[in-house]
Design an enzyme around this catalytic site. Structure first.
Site, PDB file in Angstrom:
ATOM      1  N   HIS A 167      39.833  46.345  36.985  1.00  0.00           N
ATOM      2  CA  HIS A 167      39.649  45.786  38.344  1.00  0.00           C
ATOM      3  C   HIS A 167      38.378  46.299  39.019  1.00  0.00           C
ATOM      4  O   HIS A 167      37.969  45.762  40.051  1.00  0.00           O
ATOM      5  CB  HIS A 167      40.851  46.120  39.240  1.00  0.00           C
ATOM      6  N   ASP A 203      46.162  42.607  29.930  1.00  0.00           N
ATOM      7  CA  ASP A 203      46.911  43.209  31.038  1.00  0.00           C
ATOM      8  C   ASP A 203      47.553  42.091  31.873  1.00  0.00           C
ATOM      9  O   ASP A 203      47.028  40.976  31.930  1.00  0.00           O
ATOM     10  CB  ASP A 203      45.929  44.030  31.889  1.00  0.00           C
ATOM     11  N   HIS A 205      47.528  41.705  34.976  1.00  0.00           N
ATOM     12  CA  HIS A 205      46.669  41.324  36.101  1.00  0.00           C
ATOM     13  C   HIS A 205      45.305  40.846  35.614  1.00  0.00           C
ATOM     14  O   HIS A 205      44.754  41.386  34.654  1.00  0.00           O
ATOM     15  CB  HIS A 205      46.484  42.524  37.048  1.00  0.00           C
ATOM     16  N   ASP A 292      51.647  45.954  31.070  1.00  0.00           N
ATOM     17  CA  ASP A 292      52.470  45.615  32.240  1.00  0.00           C
ATOM     18  C   ASP A 292      52.994  44.178  32.147  1.00  0.00           C
ATOM     19  O   ASP A 292      53.605  43.681  33.097  1.00  0.00           O
ATOM     20  CB  ASP A 292      51.728  45.871  33.563  1.00  0.00           C
TER      21      ASP A 292
HETATM   22  N1  Q9C Z   1      53.124  46.744  44.627  1.00  0.00           N
HETATM   23  C1  Q9C Z   1      46.338  47.609  36.729  1.00  0.00           C
HETATM   24  O1  Q9C Z   1      47.310  47.198  36.110  1.00  0.00           O
HETATM   25  N2  Q9C Z   1      49.071  46.576  43.379  1.00  0.00           N
HETATM   26  N3  Q9C Z   1      46.268  47.534  38.055  1.00  0.00           N
HETATM   27  C2  Q9C Z   1      49.923  45.430  43.369  1.00  0.00           C
HETATM   28  C3  Q9C Z   1      52.302  46.028  43.725  1.00  0.00           C
HETATM   29  C4  Q9C Z   1      47.913  46.519  42.548  1.00  0.00           C
HETATM   30  C5  Q9C Z   1      47.340  46.953  38.832  1.00  0.00           C
HETATM   31  C6  Q9C Z   1      51.005  45.601  44.383  1.00  0.00           C
HETATM   32  C7  Q9C Z   1      48.199  46.429  41.081  1.00  0.00           C
HETATM   33  C8  Q9C Z   1      47.013  46.894  40.271  1.00  0.00           C
HETATM   34  C9  Q9C Z   1      45.220  48.266  36.011  1.00  0.00           C
HETATM   35 ZN    ZN Z   2      47.759  45.422  35.317  1.00  0.00          ZN
END
Ligand code: Q9C
Ligand code: ZN
Length: 349
Positions: A167, A203, A205, A292
């Site tokens: 990210h 991933d 995301h 994830d």
């Molecule tokens: N409560 C990676 O997997 N927050 N980053 C989302 C969830 C951000 C994930 C809200 C998630 C970032 C590297």
């Molecule tokens: Zn992620």
């Protein structure tokens, strides 16, 4: 599989992230990586090595991907934070104000709070006393993994680092990420002689940072299979119509899938991504390896199961490319080791 890791990752240990108006405990913890390391050792999946955290050419490598003003800020941010108030040493730093489109991004504010916002895009990524040291050591793992593969000393390598990276953009942090390890690896592969590099991001995301960094380049193809940004983080990038720009036109592929997607449909998207990598003529592959996508992940919405990850690794191996794996997300702490190592075992090298 050669694994590069550094125990300094422990120095990044955020306390809280902002979620629905409350500060909740961080999902991105040192225990995640410890579980992967333990599982790797349990299954004897190859040698482990700790590269120097100041490996030769590291700062030059960072400067190829990140802006000078961002690197300077992140390196010194903690000192600035505690200089504001010594009591801040007991608190993580989180941003709470951001420039909107049409505001000035070119003028560097004096205010620390304002610079935290200028260089970030969410309030879920706490900056702590050891964030820079951990991220810097992690970047050294990614670059070293890439150099080992580029020099053909090994056919594949795994940068087991945290905080994660995909990210993070050229000049911003967010999504638990500070330095873009996959982008650093891709660039190091190019510098080591690879002609056409593909980054495959599995991933949950969308890898917004990696996409943005290479968006106008024709030498690096970026492919991401992820939760549809209409409903899923990072929301503001990752749609199917983002195909690259300028010289990079056609060199970005997004494969967004709805929340609730299971392995059969997810795997079809993976095969679509692998076909694009073949068509691009990639000679080397970087995999942003987040697990994830697991059905038990506490912050995600796909339904992959443990054994599916063996198949994922096997499918990635079908590209028959020298490959650098870079660890990203995966927050079901008890299963993150099993799922990650399943991919590596399924890959089979
Ligand atoms: N409560 C990676 O997997 N927050 N980053 C989302 C969830 C951000 C994930 C809200 C998630 C970032 C590297
Ligand atoms: Zn992620």
């Amino acid at each position: 599989m050669l694994t590069l890791h550094n125990p300094l990752h422990h120095l990044h240990q955020g306390r809280h992230e902002m979620f629905r108006g409350r500060l909740v405990p961080c999902h991105e913890t040192p225990q995640r990586l410890d579980h992967v390391l333990a599982e790797l050792q349990r299954r004897s999946l190859g040698p482990l090595r700790t590269p120097a955290d100041d490996v030769e050419g590291l700062d030059a490598g960072l400067a190829q991907i990140h802006s000078p003003r961002y690197l300077h800020f992140i390196e010194h941010a903690w000192e600035e934070w505690i200089a504001l108030d010594p009591l801040n040493a007991a608190q993580d730093a989180l941003p709470s104000v951001w420039p909107a489109p049409g505001m000035r991004f070119d003028v560097l504010p004096d205010s620390f709070a304002a610079r935290m916002g200028l260089f970030s895009f969410d309030a879920g990524t706490p900056l702590t006393a050891g964030s820079w040291a951990a991220a810097h050591a992690g970047a050294a793992c990614a670059i070293t993994a890439a150099r080992e593969v580029a020099s053909q000393r090994v056919r594949s390598a795994f940068a087991l680092s945290r905080p994660p990276g995909h990210h993070a953009g050229a000049d911003f942090f967010g999504g638990y990420c500070f330095l873009n390890n996959a982008a650093l690896a891709a660039q190091a592969l190019r510098d080591g002689g690879a002609r056409r590099v593909a980054v495959l991001d599995v991933d949950y995301h969308h890898g917004n940072g990696t996409q943005a960094i290479f968006y106008e380049r024709s030498d690096v193809l970026t492919v991401s299979v992820h939760g549809d940004p209409r409903t899923e983080y990072p929301f503001f990038l990752g749609h199917a119509d983002e195909r690259g720009a300028g010289a990079g036109e056609g060199c970005n592929l997004n494969l967004p899938l709805p929340r609730g997607t299971g392995f059969v449909r997810w795997r079809e998207a993976l095969h679509c991504g692998l076909a694009a990598i073949r068509a691009f003529g990639a000679d080397t592959l970087v995999v942003s390896l987040g697990v994830d996508t697991f059905e038990g992940d506490p912050i995600s919405g796909f339904l992959l199961r443990g054994p599916d990850y063996l198949q994922v690794g096997h499918d990635i191996a079908s590209a028959k490319l020298p490959t650098v794996f870079v660890f990203e997300g995966g927050y079901a702490v008890d299963e993150v080791g099993m799922n990650t190592v399943n991919v590596l075992e399924g890959f089979g090298a």
